[in-house]
Write a protein that holds these residues in place. Structure first.
Motif, PDB file in Angstrom:
ATOM      1  N   GLY A  24      52.918 147.233 -79.715  1.00  0.00           N
ATOM      2  CA  GLY A  24      51.835 146.761 -78.871  1.00  0.00           C
ATOM      3  C   GLY A  24      52.259 146.582 -77.422  1.00  0.00           C
ATOM      4  N   VAL A  25      51.345 146.121 -76.614  1.00  0.00           N
ATOM      5  CA  VAL A  25      51.566 145.973 -75.175  1.00  0.00           C
ATOM      6  C   VAL A  25      52.590 144.863 -74.905  1.00  0.00           C
ATOM      7  CG1 VAL A  25      50.480 145.323 -72.991  1.00  0.00           C
ATOM      8  CG2 VAL A  25      49.273 146.818 -74.608  1.00  0.00           C
ATOM      9  N   GLY A  26      53.597 145.180 -74.087  1.00  0.00           N
ATOM     10  CA  GLY A  26      54.587 144.192 -73.688  1.00  0.00           C
ATOM     11  C   GLY A  26      55.391 143.619 -74.826  1.00  0.00           C
ATOM     12  N   ALA A  27      55.666 144.449 -75.847  1.00  0.00           N
ATOM     13  CA  ALA A  27      56.362 143.936 -77.036  1.00  0.00           C
ATOM     14  C   ALA A  27      57.848 143.718 -76.797  1.00  0.00           C
ATOM     15  CB  ALA A  27      56.164 144.902 -78.206  1.00  0.00           C
ATOM     16  N   GLY A  28      58.425 144.379 -75.804  1.00  0.00           N
ATOM     17  CA  GLY A  28      59.864 144.259 -75.547  1.00  0.00           C
ATOM     18  C   GLY A  28      60.155 143.350 -74.376  1.00  0.00           C
ATOM     19  N   ALA A  29      61.043 143.805 -73.502  1.00  0.00           N
ATOM     20  CA  ALA A  29      61.462 142.986 -72.364  1.00  0.00           C
ATOM     21  C   ALA A  29      60.311 142.650 -71.430  1.00  0.00           C
ATOM     22  CB  ALA A  29      62.565 143.714 -71.590  1.00  0.00           C
ATOM     23  N   SER A  30      59.291 143.494 -71.385  1.00  0.00           N
ATOM     24  CA  SER A  30      58.158 143.246 -70.490  1.00  0.00           C
ATOM     25  C   SER A  30      57.286 142.093 -70.960  1.00  0.00           C
ATOM     26  CB  SER A  30      57.307 144.519 -70.350  1.00  0.00           C
ATOM     27  OG  SER A  30      58.044 145.558 -69.749  1.00  0.00           O
ATOM     28  N   GLY A  31      57.529 141.592 -72.148  1.00  0.00           N
ATOM     29  CA  GLY A  31      56.782 140.442 -72.640  1.00  0.00           C
ATOM     30  C   GLY A  31      57.471 139.129 -72.371  1.00  0.00           C
ATOM     31  N   GLY A  32      58.360 139.105 -71.392  1.00  0.00           N
ATOM     32  CA  GLY A  32      59.083 137.886 -71.048  1.00  0.00           C
ATOM     33  C   GLY A  32      58.234 136.909 -70.256  1.00  0.00           C
TER      34      GLY A  32
ATOM     35  N   PRO B 210      54.399 138.215 -66.388  1.00  0.00           N
ATOM     36  CA  PRO B 210      54.674 139.470 -67.101  1.00  0.00           C
ATOM     37  C   PRO B 210      53.665 139.814 -68.202  1.00  0.00           C
ATOM     38  CG  PRO B 210      56.703 138.268 -66.753  1.00  0.00           C
ATOM     39  CD  PRO B 210      55.592 137.358 -66.316  1.00  0.00           C
ATOM     40  N   ARG B 211      53.330 138.858 -69.027  1.00  0.00           N
ATOM     41  CA  ARG B 211      52.410 139.156 -70.135  1.00  0.00           C
ATOM     42  C   ARG B 211      51.006 139.429 -69.630  1.00  0.00           C
ATOM     43  NH1 ARG B 211      54.580 134.314 -74.102  1.00  0.00           N
ATOM     44  NH2 ARG B 211      56.701 135.137 -74.323  1.00  0.00           N
ATOM     45  N   LYS B 212      50.560 138.639 -68.674  1.00  0.00           N
ATOM     46  CA  LYS B 212      49.224 138.864 -68.131  1.00  0.00           C
ATOM     47  C   LYS B 212      49.169 140.175 -67.347  1.00  0.00           C
ATOM     48  CE  LYS B 212      48.373 133.871 -67.881  1.00  0.00           C
ATOM     49  NZ  LYS B 212      47.468 133.787 -69.034  1.00  0.00           N
ATOM     50  N   ALA B 213      50.275 140.538 -66.700  1.00  0.00           N
ATOM     51  CA  ALA B 213      50.306 141.778 -65.924  1.00  0.00           C
ATOM     52  C   ALA B 213      50.242 143.005 -66.831  1.00  0.00           C
ATOM     53  CB  ALA B 213      51.557 141.816 -65.059  1.00  0.00           C
ATOM     54  N   THR B 214      51.009 143.011 -67.929  1.00  0.00           N
ATOM     55  CA  THR B 214      50.960 144.161 -68.826  1.00  0.00           C
ATOM     56  C   THR B 214      49.606 144.249 -69.527  1.00  0.00           C
ATOM     57  OG1 THR B 214      52.126 142.812 -70.496  1.00  0.00           O
ATOM     58  CG2 THR B 214      53.446 144.364 -69.208  1.00  0.00           C
ATOM     59  N   GLN B 215      49.033 143.110 -69.887  1.00  0.00           N
ATOM     60  CA  GLN B 215      47.699 143.128 -70.491  1.00  0.00           C
ATOM     61  C   GLN B 215      46.652 143.617 -69.492  1.00  0.00           C
ATOM     62  OE1 GLN B 215      46.819 142.770 -73.600  1.00  0.00           O
ATOM     63  NE2 GLN B 215      48.783 142.065 -74.429  1.00  0.00           N
ATOM     64  N   ALA B 216      46.813 143.238 -68.224  1.00  0.00           N
ATOM     65  CA  ALA B 216      45.882 143.705 -67.193  1.00  0.00           C
ATOM     66  C   ALA B 216      45.979 145.211 -67.008  1.00  0.00           C
ATOM     67  CB  ALA B 216      46.170 142.987 -65.874  1.00  0.00           C
TER      68      ALA B 216
END
Length: 358
Positions: free
Chosen positions: A46-54, A161-167
């Motif tokens: 899913g979106v931001g599942a790795g390091a981008s979900g910090g 980070p999480r809001k940015a990847t979801q956006a």
């Protein structure tokens, strides 16, 4: 648009398949769609599942001195970020919580800090400041400093980070892009798969192209959303637009459990409480641990996958992935869609290969 590949043959419905829904994968998808490409993003996690979900999201520049490709491109990317995230928010309707709020950090050597300020006038083209000012200007949300002085730079920004990847994912879906857990690869394939991608390259090249580095961070119940972020003792303290404040992160080469929050996080929490008195007795809302991909070159690793025609790599974001994403996305779109190679030598895949394999 001049295509680098014959995307339309065999009736393919997609021009570019991107594996990885982290910040690099989603940003590259956004740049490709802007040029009219048909894109599919695949990530089983899913979106931001790795390091981008910090949690941290510091878009901070390197020091304005000893200028090189990495620093120049980072400056360009930080400049582009405001428009990049504004377009994402407008298209998808989700707020990435981007803001250029600046940064303060204690002065070490005053002469060096002052010299860097002079360099910033030239290297940052007069658009942003790097100035030595009294720490009391930022009280009470400020670090302890023996000199009573801090460096204030106005280039630094933040995203959540999480809001940015979801956006980004929402904006891509609004433009007709599939962001799915599985699917068929069609057209050119870009691997933006973080640590898993580095390990695959290590196996493919029979050499260490990159390595996973564990990081730990925490989210605090502290609202300083309009204040500059703080950089102190190697740690970022980033107030987010939702009224929380993130701190991080550790840099752990050796670890037992990559997803476990342990003594390394306890250590940075203790240090921050001592160094930023405003954070004493604040509630910890969340603890995070995960692996970040660091390329052997210490720069983002971009370009074609060696000996795999039509396969590309965008990896190695490590701690600067969000800050570099706007310019990385454009360079990869140049290469994949138009056959124009604008990637600096220090960012190429070959820069992370042993000399015998370049």
């Amino acid at each position: 648009m001049k295509a680098a590949h014959d995307f339309g043959k065999w009736g393919a419905m997609v021009d570019v398949t991107i594996r990885g829904a982290g910040i690099f994968g989603l940003s590259i998808a956004w740049a490709c769609v802007a040029r009219g490409a048909r894109v599919r993003v695949i990530d089983p996690g899913g979106v931001g599942a790795g390091a981008s979900g910090g949690l941290v999201g510091a878009l901070a520049p390197h020091t304005p001195e000893r200028w090189n490709d990495k620093k120049a491109l980072q400056f360009e990317s930080l400049e582009r970020a405001e428009m990049f995230w504004a377009e994402v928010r407008e298209t998808g309707g989700h707020d990435p919580h981007y803001a250029r709020t600046g940064r303060i950090q204690p002065v070490g050597a005053l002469d060096l800090a002052t010299e860097r300020g002079r360099n910033a006038e030239e290297l940052w083209q007069g658009r942003y400041d790097w100035r030595v000012v009294p720490v009391e200007n930022f009280a009470p949300f400020a670090p302890l400093t023996t000199s009573g002085l801090v460096i204030h730079d106005t280039l630094t920004a933040r995203v959540h980070p999480r809001k940015a990847t979801q956006a980004l994912a929402a904006a891509l879906r609004a433009r007709g892009v599939e962001v799915v857990p599985d699917g068929r690869e069609e057209g050119a394939v870009i691997h933006a798969t973080g640590v898993a991608g580095l390990e695959a390259l290590n196996t493919d090249q029979e050499a260490r192209v990159g390595t996973p580095v564990k990081g730990q961070a925490a989210l605090l119940e502290f609202d300083a959303r309009d204040a500059p972020q703080i950089f102190v003792d190697g740690l970022h303290v980033v107030p987010h637009g939702d009224g929380t404040t993130a701190i991080g992160s550790t840099t752990e080469i050796e670890f037992t459990d990559p997803a476990r929050c342990d003594g390394g996080l306890d250590d940075i929490l203790g240090r921050i409480i001592r160094l930023v008195p405003a954070l004493r007795d604040i509630t910890v809302l969340e603890r995070w641990a995960g692996l970040r991909p660091r390329a052997r070159s210490r720069a983002p690793m971009l370009g074609g996958w060696p000996d795999r025609p039509g396969q590309f790599i965008a990896n190695g974001g490590f701690k600067i992935g969000f800050g570099m994403a706007p310019v990385v996305a454009e360079m990869m779109a140049d290469l994949v869609l138009e056959g124009r190679d604008t990637i600096p030598e220090t960012f190429r895949v070959a820069a992370s290969l042993p000399k015998s394999r370049r």
